[in-house]
Design an enzyme around this catalytic site. Structure first.
Site, PDB file in Angstrom:
ATOM      1  N   GLU A  43      32.931  33.400  26.420  1.00 26.49           N
ATOM      2  CA  GLU A  43      34.392  33.343  26.576  1.00 26.49           C
ATOM      3  C   GLU A  43      35.105  33.531  25.238  1.00 26.49           C
ATOM      4  OE1 GLU A  43      36.093  33.605  29.175  1.00 26.49           O
ATOM      5  OE2 GLU A  43      34.471  33.411  30.608  1.00 26.49           O
ATOM      6  N   TYR A 126      43.180  28.971  29.484  1.00 26.16           N
ATOM      7  CA  TYR A 126      42.263  29.917  30.120  1.00 26.16           C
ATOM      8  C   TYR A 126      40.798  29.528  29.834  1.00 26.16           C
ATOM      9  CZ  TYR A 126      39.053  33.567  30.824  1.00 26.16           C
ATOM     10  OH  TYR A 126      37.926  34.214  31.220  1.00 26.16           O
ATOM     11  N   ASP A 144      43.385  34.975  33.162  1.00 23.94           N
ATOM     12  CA  ASP A 144      43.535  35.889  32.033  1.00 23.94           C
ATOM     13  C   ASP A 144      44.461  37.032  32.473  1.00 23.94           C
ATOM     14  OD1 ASP A 144      41.985  37.427  33.699  1.00 23.94           O
ATOM     15  OD2 ASP A 144      40.380  37.787  32.264  1.00 23.94           O
ATOM     16  N   CYS A 207      44.080  51.448  44.662  1.00 20.93           N
ATOM     17  CA  CYS A 207      44.432  50.660  45.846  1.00 20.93           C
ATOM     18  C   CYS A 207      43.702  51.143  47.095  1.00 20.93           C
ATOM     19  CB  CYS A 207      45.941  50.686  46.057  1.00 20.93           C
ATOM     20  SG  CYS A 207      46.849  49.993  44.670  1.00 20.93           S
TER      21      CYS A 207
HETATM   22  S1  SF4 Z   1      45.665  46.906  46.605  1.00 21.78           S
HETATM   23 FE1  SF4 Z   1      46.042  47.804  44.595  1.00 21.78          FE
HETATM   24  S2  SF4 Z   1      47.547  46.496  43.604  1.00 21.78           S
HETATM   25 FE2  SF4 Z   1      46.716  45.360  45.338  1.00 21.78          FE
HETATM   26  S3  SF4 Z   1      45.080  44.126  44.472  1.00 21.78           S
HETATM   27 FE3  SF4 Z   1      44.159  46.029  45.209  1.00 21.78          FE
HETATM   28  S4  SF4 Z   1      44.148  47.451  43.489  1.00 21.78           S
HETATM   29 FE4  SF4 Z   1      45.535  45.745  42.993  1.00 21.78          FE
END
Ligand code: SF4
Length: 241
Positions: A43, A126, A144, A207
């Protein structure tokens, strides 16, 4: 302060994250140990330093100073030498002071309690949380920048968490989301960090590949505002007609 309330999506979020972590996590040496001293060294080294760089130093440092007592006995110059090239040398000095304090005041054993950990040199909120959860498998938030980004996007719908209010909101979320069982908390906290490092990155979050995409407020808002929308990763497929 009242206990933070648990978000509705907490259970599916934790499940999806843990399942993804089991498949996708990197095999890192500090994840194979529960030795508090070894976790602590990782860490300190990981503060503001990339994993790939820390990997070059972690093993050699532990071979040179295999226990906290070995580190406490070392001369400051040799500790500095073992850290040479890793940068932010203040961390090495703090780690060395910490080792001496743990030997003199705690009988050579790192304390388990967050409040006691926080009194040690160089240990902030943290690091105390990280040692509590990664070494002692306790449900403790360890926020973090990666974790703050993931939680800020997923639950608060914000791309960036800013200011004291944002930081407090994320810290409370991280606490509220902790699984009760220590082993699950270990996985949850590691998985949050891993998601922030590998998928939910600052500049280009993936995403569409994200295991919690279907539960993510920020992603959902982006899909809604996109012409044509689209299925969210992690969301159930519509039934076949
Ligand atoms: S959907 Fe996109 S913005 Fe949402 S936690 Fe997953 S990678 Fe991150």
């Amino acid at each position: 302060m009242p206990a933070p309330s648990t978000p509705k999506a907490a259970v599916p979020f934790r499940r999806a994250l843990a399942a993804w972590y089991r498949k996708a996590a990197r095999d890192l040496p500090w994840r194979r140990t529960r030795d508090p001293y070894a976790v602590l060294v990782s860490e300190f080294m990981l503060q503001q330093t990339q994993v790939s760089r820390v990997l070059d130093y972690y093993g050699p440092f532990l071979r040179r100073y295999p226990t906290i007592a070995h580190l406490a006995r070392a001369r400051p110059a040799t500790v500095r030498e073992a850290w040479d090239g890793l940068g932010y040398y203040r961390r090495a000095a703090n780690l060395h002071r910490l080792a001496r304090e743990v030997v003199s005041r705690h009988g050579g054993r790192l304390p388990r309690e967050i409040e006691e950990l926080r009194r040690l040199p160089g240990v902030g909120a943290y690091t105390a949380g990280a040692v509590a959860t990664f070494a002692f498998e306790r449900p403790a938030a360890a926020v973090d920048t990666n974790v703050a980004r993931v939680l800020g996007r997923a639950f608060l719908g914000r791309d960036r968490v800013k200011g004291a209010a944002g930081t407090t909101a994320v810290a409370r979320l991280a606490e509220a989301l902790q699984p009760r069982r220590g082993r699950s908390a270990w996985t949850f906290n590691q998985a949050l960090m891993e998601l922030g490092a590998l998928v939910c990155t600052a500049r280009s979050p993936r995403c569409a590949d994200c295991p919690v995409g279907g539960l993510c407020t920020w992603y959902r808002s982006r899909v809604r505002t996109r012409p044509g929308g689209g299925r969210l990763a992690g969301a159930p497929r519509p039934p076949r007609r």
